[in-house]
Design an enzyme around this catalytic site. Structure first.
Site, PDB file in Angstrom:
ATOM      1  N   ASP A 158       0.935  -1.083  -0.080  1.00 28.64           N
ATOM      2  CA  ASP A 158      -0.003  -0.153  -0.215  1.00 28.64           C
ATOM      3  C   ASP A 158       0.870   1.206  -0.106  1.00 28.64           C
ATOM      4  O   ASP A 158       0.657   2.127  -0.868  1.00 28.64           O
ATOM      5  CB  ASP A 158      -0.966   0.169   1.206  1.00 28.64           C
ATOM      6  CG  ASP A 158      -1.521  -1.240   1.351  1.00 28.64           C
ATOM      7  OD1 ASP A 158      -2.469  -1.470   0.516  1.00 28.64           O
ATOM      8  OD2 ASP A 158      -1.438  -2.189   2.175  1.00 28.64           O
ATOM      9  N   HIS A 186      -4.866  -3.464   6.078  1.00 29.03           N
ATOM     10  CA  HIS A 186      -4.754  -3.677   4.853  1.00 29.03           C
ATOM     11  C   HIS A 186      -5.937  -3.935   4.143  1.00 29.03           C
ATOM     12  O   HIS A 186      -6.131  -5.309   3.910  1.00 29.03           O
ATOM     13  CB  HIS A 186      -3.667  -4.827   4.519  1.00 29.03           C
ATOM     14  CG  HIS A 186      -3.404  -5.262   3.131  1.00 29.03           C
ATOM     15  ND1 HIS A 186      -2.738  -4.359   2.172  1.00 29.03           N
ATOM     16  CD2 HIS A 186      -3.751  -6.375   2.537  1.00 29.03           C
ATOM     17  CE1 HIS A 186      -2.978  -5.076   1.049  1.00 29.03           C
ATOM     18  NE2 HIS A 186      -3.662  -6.130   1.152  1.00 29.03           N
TER      19      HIS A 186
HETATM   20  P1  NAD Z   1      -2.262 -18.196  -4.433  1.00 29.37           P
HETATM   21  O1  NAD Z   1      -3.550 -18.614  -4.275  1.00 29.37           O
HETATM   22  O2  NAD Z   1      -1.613 -18.137  -5.611  1.00 29.37           O
HETATM   23  O3  NAD Z   1      -1.306 -19.085  -3.343  1.00 29.37           O
HETATM   24  C1  NAD Z   1      -1.441 -19.457  -2.123  1.00 29.37           C
HETATM   25  C2  NAD Z   1      -0.830 -20.698  -1.698  1.00 29.37           C
HETATM   26  O4  NAD Z   1      -0.891 -20.996  -0.353  1.00 29.37           O
HETATM   27  C3  NAD Z   1      -1.188 -21.800  -2.509  1.00 29.37           C
HETATM   28  O5  NAD Z   1      -0.427 -22.443  -3.123  1.00 29.37           O
HETATM   29  C4  NAD Z   1      -1.861 -22.636  -1.386  1.00 29.37           C
HETATM   30  O6  NAD Z   1      -1.648 -24.034  -1.426  1.00 29.37           O
HETATM   31  C5  NAD Z   1      -1.026 -22.225  -0.215  1.00 29.37           C
HETATM   32  N1  NAD Z   1      -1.681 -22.286   1.234  1.00 29.37           N
HETATM   33  C6  NAD Z   1      -3.176 -22.553   1.324  1.00 29.37           C
HETATM   34  N2  NAD Z   1      -2.910 -22.703   2.756  1.00 29.37           N
HETATM   35  C7  NAD Z   1      -1.943 -22.951   3.302  1.00 29.37           C
HETATM   36  C8  NAD Z   1      -1.328 -23.612   4.535  1.00 29.37           C
HETATM   37  N3  NAD Z   1      -2.159 -23.657   5.600  1.00 29.37           N
HETATM   38  N4  NAD Z   1      -0.067 -23.577   4.776  1.00 29.37           N
HETATM   39  C9  NAD Z   1       0.632 -23.487   3.639  1.00 29.37           C
HETATM   40  N5  NAD Z   1       0.314 -23.059   2.263  1.00 29.37           N
HETATM   41  C10 NAD Z   1      -0.999 -22.889   2.161  1.00 29.37           C
HETATM   42  O7  NAD Z   1      -2.498 -16.555  -3.634  1.00 29.37           O
HETATM   43  P2  NAD Z   1      -1.225 -15.579  -3.854  1.00 29.37           P
HETATM   44  O8  NAD Z   1      -1.735 -14.710  -5.023  1.00 29.37           O
HETATM   45  O9  NAD Z   1       0.017 -16.024  -3.657  1.00 29.37           O
HETATM   46  O10 NAD Z   1      -1.811 -14.808  -2.463  1.00 29.37           O
HETATM   47  C11 NAD Z   1      -1.311 -15.292  -1.298  1.00 29.37           C
HETATM   48  C12 NAD Z   1      -2.244 -14.427  -0.149  1.00 29.37           C
HETATM   49  O11 NAD Z   1      -1.729 -13.207  -0.311  1.00 29.37           O
HETATM   50  C13 NAD Z   1      -3.593 -14.316  -0.332  1.00 29.37           C
HETATM   51  O12 NAD Z   1      -4.196 -14.313   0.742  1.00 29.37           O
HETATM   52  C14 NAD Z   1      -3.521 -12.857  -0.720  1.00 29.37           C
HETATM   53  O13 NAD Z   1      -4.950 -12.327  -0.653  1.00 29.37           O
HETATM   54  C15 NAD Z   1      -2.659 -12.162  -0.204  1.00 29.37           C
HETATM   55  N6  NAD Z   1      -2.004 -10.828  -0.790  1.00 29.37           N
HETATM   56  C16 NAD Z   1      -1.666  -9.825   0.450  1.00 29.37           C
HETATM   57  C17 NAD Z   1      -1.098  -8.871  -0.198  1.00 29.37           C
HETATM   58  C18 NAD Z   1      -0.646  -7.808   0.922  1.00 29.37           C
HETATM   59  O14 NAD Z   1      -0.345  -6.675   0.338  1.00 29.37           O
HETATM   60  N7  NAD Z   1      -0.720  -7.962   2.309  1.00 29.37           N
HETATM   61  C19 NAD Z   1      -1.100  -8.472  -1.560  1.00 29.37           C
HETATM   62  C20 NAD Z   1      -1.474  -9.296  -2.332  1.00 29.37           C
HETATM   63  C21 NAD Z   1      -1.803 -10.469  -1.803  1.00 29.37           C
HETATM   64  C1  LMR Z   2      -3.810  -6.633  -2.685  1.00 30.96           C
HETATM   65  O1  LMR Z   2      -3.562  -5.571  -1.961  1.00 30.96           O
HETATM   66  O2  LMR Z   2      -3.471  -6.623  -3.792  1.00 30.96           O
HETATM   67  C2  LMR Z   2      -4.530  -7.773  -2.203  1.00 30.96           C
HETATM   68  O3  LMR Z   2      -4.259  -7.645  -0.740  1.00 30.96           O
HETATM   69  C3  LMR Z   2      -5.665  -7.904  -2.755  1.00 30.96           C
HETATM   70  C4  LMR Z   2      -6.392  -9.345  -2.285  1.00 30.96           C
HETATM   71  O4  LMR Z   2      -7.487  -9.288  -2.025  1.00 30.96           O
HETATM   72  O5  LMR Z   2      -5.784 -10.277  -2.397  1.00 30.96           O
END
Ligand code: NAD
Ligand code: LMR
Length: 334
Positions: A158, A186
Site C-alpha cells: 500500500d 490492509h
Molecule cells: P495463491 O492462491 O496463488 O497461493 C496461495 C498458496 O498458499 C497456495 O499454493 C496454497 O496451496 C497455499 N496455502 C494455502 N493454505 C496454506 C497453508 N495452511 N499452509 C501453507 N500453504 C498454504 O495466492 P497468492 O496470490 O500467492 O496470495 C497469497 C495471499 O496473499 C492471499 O491471501 C492474498 O490475498 C494475499 N495478498 C496480500 C497482499 C498484501 O499486500 N498484504 C497483497 C497481495 C496478496
Molecule cells: C492486494 O492488496 O493486492 C491484495 O491484498 C488483494 C487481495 O484481496 O488479495
C-alpha cells in the site's frame, strides 16, 4: 557470513513464485548473505513448490545453500530466522467474513504455535496472507514466547502504491518521495496519508496545491482520487489482471524484510505492527504505522501531528481492526 533460514508459506502460489527467486538472488538480505529456503505448502500445493525448487536449482544461485519442501509446519519453521506467511485461505463465493476469519484462524493459529515451538530466537515474521493484520494477531496470540513486536503484517505494498500514485501525479521520480504513511488495516479502510510526505525535499501538500491549482483542489484530489485509488488498488489489480497482485506483493514483502533487517535509511516506511496505544490506536491490534528500523526491527515513528481529517480516517480503519478482533475472539481463537 552465517546462512539465514527463511520459511515461506504458500510457496507454491503466485506470490511465492515471484518471491523465491529474488530471495535466492540476494535481493532481500544482500549479496553477501547465504540463505536456506524452507517452503511450506498444503498437500495440494506441494507439486507447484517442487517445480519452483527445480527451477531454483537450475538458477544455480551462489547464495542459495538449500531448499526444503514440506507440508509440516514444525519442520518448516525449525530454526527459522525469518518467516514470510503468504499462504492463506482466499474468500470464495458465498463465504461470510466470519467464515473467512475462521478458516484463516485454522491456518495462522497452528502456524503461530509451530513458530513458538520451533523458530530461532531471533525470528521475525511478516504476514502477507489476507486478512493480513488479523492473521498476524492470530499467529502472535498463538506464540506467547515470541515478543509481539516480532510479528508484522504487510502494508508496504500500500505504501509503495501511494508513492507510485504521487510520482505519477507530480511527475516526480519515486526515489525523491519520502515519508508517506499508511495507517490502519490492509483493506479499503486504510488511510494513505501524505501530510508529512516530501517530494525532493518539498512538502507534498505544497507540490499538490501547485499541481492542482490551490490547496482546496489538492484536498479534493486526495479525498476523491488518491485515497480511494490506493485503498482499492488490490481490487483494481484483480479486476484488470484476473488475479490478485503477485509480483508487486512479492516486491513489497522483500522490501519489508530488507528494511527491517538492513535498516530504513533516511525517512520512514509503513508496516502493520503491534500497537501499544501509539497515536490513539487501540492497544493490541496490528495496525499500519509510520515505522523505521536501524536493522533491529521496526519501531513506530513518534511525535507526528495528526489533523482532524487524518484522525477520523485512522479511527475508522482501527474500528474495522477491532471488529475483526472481536469476531476472532467470538470464535474463541484468541
Ligand atoms: P495463491 O492462491 O496463488 O497461493 C496461495 C498458496 O498458499 C497456495 O499454493 C496454497 O496451496 C497455499 N496455502 C494455502 N493454505 C496454506 C497453508 N495452511 N499452509 C501453507 N500453504 C498454504 O495466492 P497468492 O496470490 O500467492 O496470495 C497469497 C495471499 O496473499 C492471499 O491471501 C492474498 O490475498 C494475499 N495478498 C496480500 C497482499 C498484501 O499486500 N498484504 C497483497 C497481495 C496478496
Ligand atoms: C492486494 O492488496 O493486492 C491484495 O491484498 C488483494 C487481495 O484481496 O488479495
Amino acid at each position: 557470513m552465517d546462512a539465514t533460514t527463511i520459511t515461506v508459506t504458500g510457496a507454491g502460489g503466485q506470490i511465492g513464485y515471484a518471491l523465491l527467486f529474488r530471495i535466492a538472488a540476494g535481493d532481500m538480505l544482500g549479496a553477501d548473505r547465504p540463505v536456506r529456503l524452507r517452503l511450506l505448502e498444503i498437500p495440494q500445493g506441494l507439486k507447484a513448490a517442487e517445480g519452483a525448487a527445480l527451477e531454483l536449482q537450475d538458477c544455480a544461485f551462489p547464495l542459495l545453500q538449500s531448499v526444503e519442501i514440506t507440508d509440516d509446519a514444525a519442520t518448516a519453521f525449525d530454526g527459522a530466522n525469518i518467516a514470510m506467511l503468504v499462504g492463506a485461505r482466499p474468500r470464495t463465493a458465498g463465504m461470510e467474513r466470519a467464515d473467512l476469519l475462521a478458516a484463516n484462524a485454522g491456518i495462522f493459529g497452528p502456524q503461530g504455535a509451530a513458530l513458538n515451538a520451533h523458530a530461532a530466537d531471533d525470528i521475525r515474521v511478516v504476514v502477507v496472507g489476507n486478512p493480513a493484520n488479523t492473521n498476524a494477531l492470530i499467529a502472535a496470540a498463538a506464540a506467547p514466547d515470541i515478543p509481539g513486536d516480532r510479528f508484522a503484517a504487510l502494508t508496504r505494498l500500500d505504501h509503495d502504491r501511494a508513492v507510485g500514485q504521487l510520482s505519477a501525479a507530480l511527475g516526480a521520480a519515486s526515489a525523491g518521495i519520502q515519508n508517506v504513511t499508511i495507517w490502519g488495516n490492509h483493506s479499503a479502510t486504510q488511510f494513505p496519508d501524505v501530510s508529512h510526505a516530501t517530494v525532493d525535499g518539498r512538502p507534498v501538500p505544497d507540490a499538490l496545491a501547485e499541481r492542482f491549482g490551490g490547496a482546496d483542489a489538492a484536498a479534493s484530489w486526495l479525498d476523491d482520487e488518491f485515497v480511494p485509488r490506493v485503498a482499492k488498488r488490490g481490487a483494481e489489480i484483480i479486476a484488470v489482471r484476473g488475479s490478485s497482485s503477485a509480483a508487486s506483493a512479492a516486491n513489497a514483502a522483500i522490501a519489508h524484510v530488507r528494511d527491517s533487517v538492513l535498516g530504513t535509511g533516511a525517512g520512514w516506511t509503513s508496516a502493520a505492527v503491534l500497537s501499544h496505544g501509539e497515536y490513539g490506536v487501540a492497544e493490541g491490534v496490528y495496525s499500519s504505522f509510520p515505522v523505521t528500523s536501524d536493522g533491529g526491527g521496526y519501531r513506530i515513528v513518534d511525535g507526528l501531528e495528526i489533523d482532524a481529517r487524518a484522525r477520523a480516517r485512522i479511527d475508522a480503519s482501527v474500528a474495522e481492526l477491532l471488529a475483526e478482533r472481536d469476531a476472532v475472539r467470538e470464535l474463541g481463537v484468541i
